[in-house]
Design a protein around this motif. Sequence first.
Motif, PDB file in Angstrom:
ATOM      1  N   PRO A 106     -86.460 -12.549 -10.231  1.00 56.17           N
ATOM      2  CA  PRO A 106     -87.048 -11.245  -9.904  1.00 56.17           C
ATOM      3  C   PRO A 106     -88.524 -11.327  -9.501  1.00 56.17           C
ATOM      4  CG  PRO A 106     -85.763 -11.113 -11.930  1.00 56.17           C
ATOM      5  CD  PRO A 106     -85.870 -12.561 -11.580  1.00 56.17           C
ATOM      6  N   ALA A 107     -89.283 -12.200 -10.162  1.00 56.51           N
ATOM      7  CA  ALA A 107     -90.707 -12.329  -9.835  1.00 56.51           C
ATOM      8  C   ALA A 107     -90.891 -12.875  -8.420  1.00 56.51           C
ATOM      9  CB  ALA A 107     -91.399 -13.241 -10.851  1.00 56.51           C
ATOM     10  N   LEU A 108     -90.095 -13.877  -8.069  1.00 55.89           N
ATOM     11  CA  LEU A 108     -90.168 -14.434  -6.715  1.00 55.89           C
ATOM     12  C   LEU A 108     -89.719 -13.396  -5.699  1.00 55.89           C
ATOM     13  CD1 LEU A 108     -90.614 -16.752  -4.742  1.00 55.89           C
ATOM     14  CD2 LEU A 108     -88.299 -17.567  -5.265  1.00 55.89           C
ATOM     15  N   ARG A 109     -88.680 -12.649  -6.034  1.00 54.31           N
ATOM     16  CA  ARG A 109     -88.181 -11.604  -5.133  1.00 54.31           C
ATOM     17  C   ARG A 109     -89.287 -10.601  -4.806  1.00 54.31           C
ATOM     18  NH1 ARG A 109     -84.495  -8.738  -8.357  1.00 54.31           N
ATOM     19  NH2 ARG A 109     -83.342 -10.711  -8.425  1.00 54.31           N
ATOM     20  N   THR A 110     -90.020 -10.185  -5.829  1.00 53.31           N
ATOM     21  CA  THR A 110     -91.115  -9.229  -5.626  1.00 53.31           C
ATOM     22  C   THR A 110     -92.233  -9.849  -4.805  1.00 53.31           C
ATOM     23  OG1 THR A 110     -90.616  -8.089  -7.703  1.00 53.31           O
ATOM     24  CG2 THR A 110     -92.820  -7.791  -6.791  1.00 53.31           C
ATOM     25  N   THR A 111     -92.563 -11.097  -5.102  1.00 52.44           N
ATOM     26  CA  THR A 111     -93.629 -11.782  -4.368  1.00 52.44           C
ATOM     27  C   THR A 111     -93.292 -11.895  -2.887  1.00 52.44           C
ATOM     28  OG1 THR A 111     -94.306 -13.069  -6.301  1.00 52.44           O
ATOM     29  CG2 THR A 111     -94.922 -13.940  -4.144  1.00 52.44           C
ATOM     30  N   LEU A 112     -92.044 -12.241  -2.579  1.00 53.07           N
ATOM     31  CA  LEU A 112     -91.627 -12.351  -1.184  1.00 53.07           C
ATOM     32  C   LEU A 112     -91.711 -10.995  -0.489  1.00 53.07           C
ATOM     33  CD1 LEU A 112     -88.538 -14.739  -1.450  1.00 53.07           C
ATOM     34  CD2 LEU A 112     -90.899 -15.302  -0.867  1.00 53.07           C
ATOM     35  N   ALA A 113     -91.276  -9.956  -1.174  1.00 54.59           N
ATOM     36  CA  ALA A 113     -91.324  -8.607  -0.597  1.00 54.59           C
ATOM     37  C   ALA A 113     -92.770  -8.175  -0.360  1.00 54.59           C
ATOM     38  CB  ALA A 113     -90.614  -7.620  -1.514  1.00 54.59           C
ATOM     39  N   VAL A 171     -87.170 -22.418  -1.560  1.00 49.59           N
ATOM     40  CA  VAL A 171     -87.334 -22.743  -2.985  1.00 49.59           C
ATOM     41  C   VAL A 171     -86.201 -22.122  -3.794  1.00 49.59           C
ATOM     42  CG1 VAL A 171     -88.729 -22.257  -5.044  1.00 49.59           C
ATOM     43  CG2 VAL A 171     -89.827 -23.093  -2.968  1.00 49.59           C
ATOM     44  N   ASP A 172     -85.951 -20.847  -3.563  1.00 49.15           N
ATOM     45  CA  ASP A 172     -84.873 -20.157  -4.277  1.00 49.15           C
ATOM     46  C   ASP A 172     -83.521 -20.766  -3.958  1.00 49.15           C
ATOM     47  OD1 ASP A 172     -83.677 -17.671  -5.697  1.00 49.15           O
ATOM     48  OD2 ASP A 172     -82.751 -17.618  -3.706  1.00 49.15           O
ATOM     49  N   LEU A 173     -83.294 -21.060  -2.681  1.00 49.77           N
ATOM     50  CA  LEU A 173     -82.010 -21.597  -2.232  1.00 49.77           C
ATOM     51  C   LEU A 173     -81.718 -22.958  -2.868  1.00 49.77           C
ATOM     52  CD1 LEU A 173     -79.558 -21.438  -0.275  1.00 49.77           C
ATOM     53  CD2 LEU A 173     -81.021 -22.543   1.435  1.00 49.77           C
ATOM     54  N   ILE A 174     -82.689 -23.863  -2.802  1.00 52.16           N
ATOM     55  CA  ILE A 174     -82.477 -25.214  -3.316  1.00 52.16           C
ATOM     56  C   ILE A 174     -82.372 -25.213  -4.837  1.00 52.16           C
ATOM     57  CG2 ILE A 174     -83.481 -27.523  -3.500  1.00 52.16           C
ATOM     58  CD1 ILE A 174     -84.753 -26.959  -0.701  1.00 52.16           C
ATOM     59  N   ALA A 175     -83.206 -24.434  -5.493  1.00 55.49           N
ATOM     60  CA  ALA A 175     -83.133 -24.340  -6.955  1.00 55.49           C
ATOM     61  C   ALA A 175     -81.772 -23.800  -7.384  1.00 55.49           C
ATOM     62  CB  ALA A 175     -84.251 -23.446  -7.482  1.00 55.49           C
ATOM     63  N   TYR A 176     -81.285 -22.810  -6.659  1.00 55.53           N
ATOM     64  CA  TYR A 176     -79.953 -22.253  -6.931  1.00 55.53           C
ATOM     65  C   TYR A 176     -78.881 -23.327  -6.741  1.00 55.53           C
ATOM     66  CZ  TYR A 176     -75.686 -19.530  -6.054  1.00 55.53           C
ATOM     67  OH  TYR A 176     -74.398 -19.041  -6.077  1.00 55.53           O
ATOM     68  N   GLY A 177     -78.974 -24.063  -5.630  1.00 59.24           N
ATOM     69  CA  GLY A 177     -77.982 -25.094  -5.340  1.00 59.24           C
ATOM     70  C   GLY A 177     -77.945 -26.183  -6.390  1.00 59.24           C
ATOM     71  N   ILE A 178     -79.128 -26.601  -6.857  1.00 51.83           N
ATOM     72  CA  ILE A 178     -79.198 -27.644  -7.880  1.00 51.83           C
ATOM     73  C   ILE A 178     -78.637 -27.131  -9.203  1.00 51.83           C
ATOM     74  CG2 ILE A 178     -80.771 -29.046  -9.273  1.00 51.83           C
ATOM     75  CD1 ILE A 178     -82.585 -29.235  -6.801  1.00 51.83           C
ATOM     76  N   SER A 179     -79.037 -25.935  -9.589  1.00 54.29           N
ATOM     77  CA  SER A 179     -78.598 -25.395 -10.879  1.00 54.29           C
ATOM     78  C   SER A 179     -77.095 -25.146 -10.913  1.00 54.29           C
ATOM     79  CB  SER A 179     -79.346 -24.089 -11.185  1.00 54.29           C
ATOM     80  OG  SER A 179     -79.008 -23.079 -10.242  1.00 54.29           O
ATOM     81  N   LYS A 180     -76.494 -24.876  -9.751  1.00 51.67           N
ATOM     82  CA  LYS A 180     -75.053 -24.629  -9.670  1.00 51.67           C
ATOM     83  C   LYS A 180     -74.240 -25.903  -9.406  1.00 51.67           C
ATOM     84  CE  LYS A 180     -74.957 -20.069 -10.069  1.00 51.67           C
ATOM     85  NZ  LYS A 180     -74.182 -19.358 -11.121  1.00 51.67           N
ATOM     86  N   ASP A 197     -87.218 -26.093 -15.888  1.00 54.53           N
ATOM     87  CA  ASP A 197     -87.751 -25.270 -14.800  1.00 54.53           C
ATOM     88  C   ASP A 197     -87.451 -25.913 -13.446  1.00 54.53           C
ATOM     89  OD1 ASP A 197     -89.056 -23.410 -13.286  1.00 54.53           O
ATOM     90  OD2 ASP A 197     -91.089 -24.057 -13.846  1.00 54.53           O
ATOM     91  N   ILE A 198     -86.222 -25.779 -13.008  1.00 55.55           N
ATOM     92  CA  ILE A 198     -85.826 -26.365 -11.722  1.00 55.55           C
ATOM     93  C   ILE A 198     -86.579 -25.693 -10.578  1.00 55.55           C
ATOM     94  CG2 ILE A 198     -83.905 -26.620 -10.099  1.00 55.55           C
ATOM     95  CD1 ILE A 198     -82.059 -26.995 -12.488  1.00 55.55           C
ATOM     96  N   GLN A 199     -86.704 -24.380 -10.631  1.00 52.16           N
ATOM     97  CA  GLN A 199     -87.415 -23.676  -9.563  1.00 52.16           C
ATOM     98  C   GLN A 199     -88.860 -24.154  -9.468  1.00 52.16           C
ATOM     99  OE1 GLN A 199     -86.863 -19.341  -8.880  1.00 52.16           O
ATOM    100  NE2 GLN A 199     -89.086 -19.178  -9.022  1.00 52.16           N
ATOM    101  N   GLY A 200     -89.502 -24.353 -10.616  1.00 52.61           N
ATOM    102  CA  GLY A 200     -90.871 -24.851 -10.619  1.00 52.61           C
ATOM    103  C   GLY A 200     -90.969 -26.229  -9.996  1.00 52.61           C
ATOM    104  N   GLN A 201     -89.986 -27.068 -10.251  1.00 53.02           N
ATOM    105  CA  GLN A 201     -89.971 -28.407  -9.683  1.00 53.02           C
ATOM    106  C   GLN A 201     -89.814 -28.352  -8.166  1.00 53.02           C
ATOM    107  OE1 GLN A 201     -90.992 -31.461 -10.140  1.00 53.02           O
ATOM    108  NE2 GLN A 201     -89.446 -32.307 -11.540  1.00 53.02           N
ATOM    109  N   VAL A 202     -88.936 -27.485  -7.692  1.00 52.93           N
ATOM    110  CA  VAL A 202     -88.747 -27.328  -6.243  1.00 52.93           C
ATOM    111  C   VAL A 202     -90.015 -26.756  -5.607  1.00 52.93           C
ATOM    112  CG1 VAL A 202     -87.401 -26.192  -4.434  1.00 52.93           C
ATOM    113  CG2 VAL A 202     -86.255 -27.014  -6.498  1.00 52.93           C
ATOM    114  N   THR A 203     -90.645 -25.820  -6.286  1.00 54.90           N
ATOM    115  CA  THR A 203     -91.867 -25.202  -5.766  1.00 54.90           C
ATOM    116  C   THR A 203     -92.972 -26.227  -5.551  1.00 54.90           C
ATOM    117  OG1 THR A 203     -91.348 -23.121  -6.894  1.00 54.90           O
ATOM    118  CG2 THR A 203     -93.625 -23.436  -6.214  1.00 54.90           C
TER     119      THR A 203
END
Length: 205
Positions: free
Chosen positions: A43-50, A93-102, A128-134
Amino acid sequence: MSDKPIQEQFGQAIINSVAEFARKDLEDVATLSGTLFSHVTDPALRTTLAETLYGARWIYKLGLALLVKDEEQMAHVRAQLIDYGAVCEGLLVDLIAYGISKGHVTGSRYKFKDVKKLQRPINWGVKDIQGQVTRQTFYWQIAVAEEENMISAPLVKRLDALREDRNTVHMAARTFKAYLGRSHAAFETLHKAITEVKAWKTANP
């Protein structure tokens, strides 16, 4: 009747008109979060992108309102390129983190910081996979998404072009010729990225 001098009233009326024009037809942050970026997991990333996209479009509309040209126009375009690039990077970042976590990521590039030589391993044994991708570069994110077939070859080329434009803006802002055509191309790239990222996540639950 206002107690302010007529000159001040006139100036404020102009400012209000410019601001009203710049906001007209722009989707607000909440709307962008719930539409274009509804697929973003965090949600935080979603808001930041918007917020970032809203700001880029605000700058675009402000440039139209003020009829900027030459150096002023280039300044507006450079700002848009930086923000469009940032949004595309956030999407990856969101896409790759999602792919790795899934467990959908199966290639080799994501395992290394150096995706060309496959060197300097990355520790994915973190929470923190997203943090690592970031923490990886935009180049890394594009290369990993390409290998995993998360995005199409034409989009890879568009993202690479946007990445190079954005890097040139940072390194040589005074000599970079940021014309309106580049801003339009970057905006199209952003929308293609949103479309393809959404499609991949839908196809890989």
